[in-house]
Motif scaffolding. Structure first.
Motif, short mmCIF file in Angstrom:
data_model
loop_
_atom_site.label_atom_id
_atom_site.label_comp_id
_atom_site.label_asym_id
_atom_site.label_seq_id
_atom_site.Cartn_x
_atom_site.Cartn_y
_atom_site.Cartn_z
N ARG A 84 -44.52 39.53 12.59
CA ARG A 84 -43.90 40.30 13.68
C ARG A 84 -44.15 39.63 15.03
O ARG A 84 -43.24 39.52 15.87
N LEU A 85 -45.38 39.21 15.28
CA LEU A 85 -45.69 38.56 16.56
C LEU A 85 -44.92 37.25 16.72
O LEU A 85 -44.43 36.93 17.80
N ALA A 86 -44.79 36.51 15.62
CA ALA A 86 -44.05 35.25 15.68
C ALA A 86 -42.57 35.50 15.99
O ALA A 86 -41.97 34.78 16.81
N GLN A 87 -41.99 36.52 15.37
CA GLN A 87 -40.58 36.81 15.61
C GLN A 87 -40.35 37.30 17.04
O GLN A 87 -39.32 36.97 17.65
N LEU A 88 -41.28 38.03 17.59
CA LEU A 88 -41.14 38.46 18.98
C LEU A 88 -41.26 37.27 19.93
O LEU A 88 -40.60 37.25 20.98
N THR A 89 -42.08 36.28 19.58
CA THR A 89 -42.16 35.06 20.38
C THR A 89 -40.83 34.31 20.37
O THR A 89 -40.34 33.86 21.42
N GLU A 90 -40.22 34.20 19.21
CA GLU A 90 -38.92 33.54 19.11
C GLU A 90 -37.86 34.31 19.89
O GLU A 90 -37.00 33.72 20.56
N GLY A 91 -37.92 35.63 19.82
CA GLY A 91 -36.99 36.46 20.57
C GLY A 91 -37.14 36.26 22.07
O GLY A 91 -36.15 36.27 22.82
N SER A 92 -38.37 36.07 22.52
CA SER A 92 -38.61 35.84 23.95
C SER A 92 -37.97 34.53 24.41
O SER A 92 -37.40 34.46 25.50
N ALA A 93 -38.08 33.49 23.57
CA ALA A 93 -37.45 32.20 23.91
C ALA A 93 -35.93 32.36 24.01
O ALA A 93 -35.29 31.81 24.93
N CYS A 179 -29.16 36.74 19.74
CA CYS A 179 -30.28 36.16 18.99
C CYS A 179 -31.58 36.89 19.30
O CYS A 179 -32.39 37.18 18.39
N ALA A 180 -31.81 37.18 20.57
CA ALA A 180 -33.02 37.91 20.95
C ALA A 180 -33.08 39.27 20.27
O ALA A 180 -34.13 39.69 19.75
N ALA A 181 -31.95 39.98 20.23
CA ALA A 181 -31.89 41.29 19.59
C ALA A 181 -32.15 41.19 18.08
O ALA A 181 -32.83 42.04 17.49
N LEU A 182 -31.63 40.15 17.45
CA LEU A 182 -31.82 39.98 16.02
C LEU A 182 -33.28 39.69 15.67
O LEU A 182 -33.80 40.17 14.66
N PHE A 183 -33.97 38.91 16.49
CA PHE A 183 -35.38 38.65 16.25
C PHE A 183 -36.20 39.94 16.36
O PHE A 183 -37.10 40.19 15.56
N VAL A 184 -35.88 40.76 17.34
CA VAL A 184 -36.57 42.05 17.48
C VAL A 184 -36.28 42.94 16.27
O VAL A 184 -37.17 43.60 15.73
N GLY A 185 -35.02 42.96 15.83
CA GLY A 185 -34.67 43.74 14.65
C GLY A 185 -35.42 43.29 13.41
O GLY A 185 -35.88 44.12 12.60
N SER A 187 -38.35 41.93 13.32
CA SER A 187 -39.74 42.36 13.48
C SER A 187 -39.90 43.83 13.08
O SER A 187 -40.89 44.21 12.44
N ILE A 188 -38.93 44.65 13.44
CA ILE A 188 -38.98 46.07 13.07
C ILE A 188 -38.89 46.24 11.55
O ILE A 188 -39.61 47.05 10.94
N LEU A 189 -38.00 45.49 10.91
CA LEU A 189 -37.85 45.58 9.45
C LEU A 189 -39.14 45.18 8.74
O LEU A 189 -39.54 45.81 7.76
N VAL A 190 -39.79 44.13 9.20
CA VAL A 190 -41.06 43.70 8.60
C VAL A 190 -42.12 44.79 8.75
O VAL A 190 -42.92 45.04 7.84
N ALA A 191 -42.10 45.49 9.89
CA ALA A 191 -43.07 46.57 10.11
C ALA A 191 -42.88 47.71 9.12
O ALA A 191 -43.83 48.45 8.82
#
Length: 410
Positions: A84-93, A179-185, A187-191
């Motif tokens: 989740r943290l990695a995906q949020l980092t990618e979303g930030s980029a 892309c940013a929205a998809l990375f956040v999504g 992360s939510i699914l993994v949670a």
């Protein structure tokens, strides 16, 4: 012969696997859209094939530097949280790329820096996500689950480049924002995934711990052979970095055509992955892996020499089919032969050998094309891959003789 019920059970019946599949689709879709958008934006900005190679290098460097740390983290901490943290980092980029494009302050160097951040996130996300897989399904289903997981990635790779190229025509900012929205999504699914957690071993992180994955692979001829075969094939035959050159200067099909070209290997790979998820390899799996890599190399040569856009798309389709056979065999061998407390480190090293060879291969292709021309760069890669296949049949006969992947279990 009696077939275990779990072996033929539909993968969709496992809720955790469904969430995993959707999360991988979402993250992979975002990544593929970004690859198309960044490649086109950089080439449009500078007009140099060498800069396309630098984009691949910017993804490779963090993966190379962080591979051992990422594996140790995956084995030491909660894998779901790491993903989740990695995906949020990618979303930030992706979000910074969207804002920079919208406000007009992006430069080539800033794009490369953000691609570096994306690569750092991927270094932790990709191996840790795959290390979750054995806990989502019973062991007899694992070979099919590996193929199903690969189909998620390929489904996104089909839609991502085409969608990214199409949306880029409308607005580059829109591509990066989505892309940013998809990375956040993702992360939510993994949670939402619920699996039995085994308390990770909190061993002291030292050199022996960090290099344990490399030591394990060196002791396993099957994993070493499969991993190194894929690594060299992609390193030499990878032509994706030069696709913007083919799309703009050879076929004159624009960003949408580039998206179609990027999607064709994924279409071939997806169909093969779905076939392997339904009908797993029950005999001669090792030989079929070698045939798949040889097809990958031969199709690369056809693509390089073709002056027909439809023929090139057909070659890319065949390339994807051959590559998927290799991917499923390799990933299944890694999953079933590695103890769980070592899985993160082994998959991370495997990701370095194979996953980052994509980026290093893009750099190789970009530099070769800069000095010798685009077509010679791609032809060289295909020929080198065929030579590697012949050599590896001699170096790793154990891999050549692998039969059913379901029997190659711990």
């Amino acid at each position: 012969m009696t077939v275990e019920p779990d072996t033929i059970a539909p993968l969709g019946r496992f809720q955790s696997f469904r969430l995993f599949w959707l999360a991988r689709v979402s993250a992979s879709l975002a990544l593929q859209m970004m690859v198309v958008a960044v490649g086109w934006q950089v080439y449009e900005m500078t007009g140099r094939a060498l800069d396309l190679g630098l984009v691949g290098l910017a993804q490779f460097i963090p993966a190379f530097l962080l591979v051992l740390v990422a594996g140790a983290v995956a084995d030491r901490y909660d894998r779901g949280r790491v993903v989740r943290l990695a995906q949020l980092t990618e979303g930030s980029a992706a979000l910074v790329l969207a804002i920079g494009t919208w406000q007009g302050f992006l430069t080539r160097d800033l794009i490369l820096a953000l691609v570096f951040v994306l690569g750092a996130g991927r270094a932790f996300e990709a191996p840790t996500l795959l290390a979750l897989l054995p806990r989502l399904v019973p062991l007899p289903v694992l070979p099919r689950a590996v193929a199903g997981s690969a189909s998620a990635n390929q489904a996104a790779t089909i839609g991502g480049p085409a969608l990214g190229g199409l949306l880029y025509v409308v607005s580059p900012t829109l591509v990066y924002a989505l892309c940013a929205a998809l990375f956040v999504g993702a992360s939510i699914l993994v949670a939402l995934i619920r699996i039995e957690q085994v308390a990770p071993k909190r061993e002291k992180i030292d050199f022996s711990t960090l290099f344990a994955g490399i030591a394990f692979i060196r002791r396993s001829p099957l994993i070493l052979g499969a991993t190194s075969l894929d690594m060299f094939a992609v390193l030499f035959a990878g032509a994706t970095a030069l696709m913007p050159v083919y799309a703009k200067d050879i076929f004159h099909v624009g960003p949408w055509g580039l998206g179609i070209m990027r999607a064709m290997p994924a279409i071939g790979a997806l169909l093969m992955a779905l076939a392997l998820a339904r009908w797993p390899l029950v005999r001669n799996a090792g030989r079929k892996m070698y045939v798949g890599v040889a097809l990958f190399g031969a199709a690369t040569i056809v693509f390089a020499l073709s002056t027909s856009f439809p023929l090139s798309l057909a070659a890319l389709f065949a390339l994807g089919m051959g590559d998927m056979v290799s991917v499923v065999v390799r990933q299944t061998l890694v999953q079933v032969q590695t103890p769980d407390d070592m899985l993160g480190r082994v998959i991370s090293v495997n990701a370095l050998f194979v996953g980052t060879s994509n980026q290093l291969g893009e750099f190789r292709a970009g530099v070769f094309a800069h000095f010798a021309g685009t077509v010679p760069a791609v032809v060289f890669g295909g020929v080198a891959t065929l030579l590697i296949v012949g050599l590896w049949t001699r170096l790793f006969p154990e891999l050549l003789n692998v039969q059913s992947l379901q029997k190659e279990t711990r």
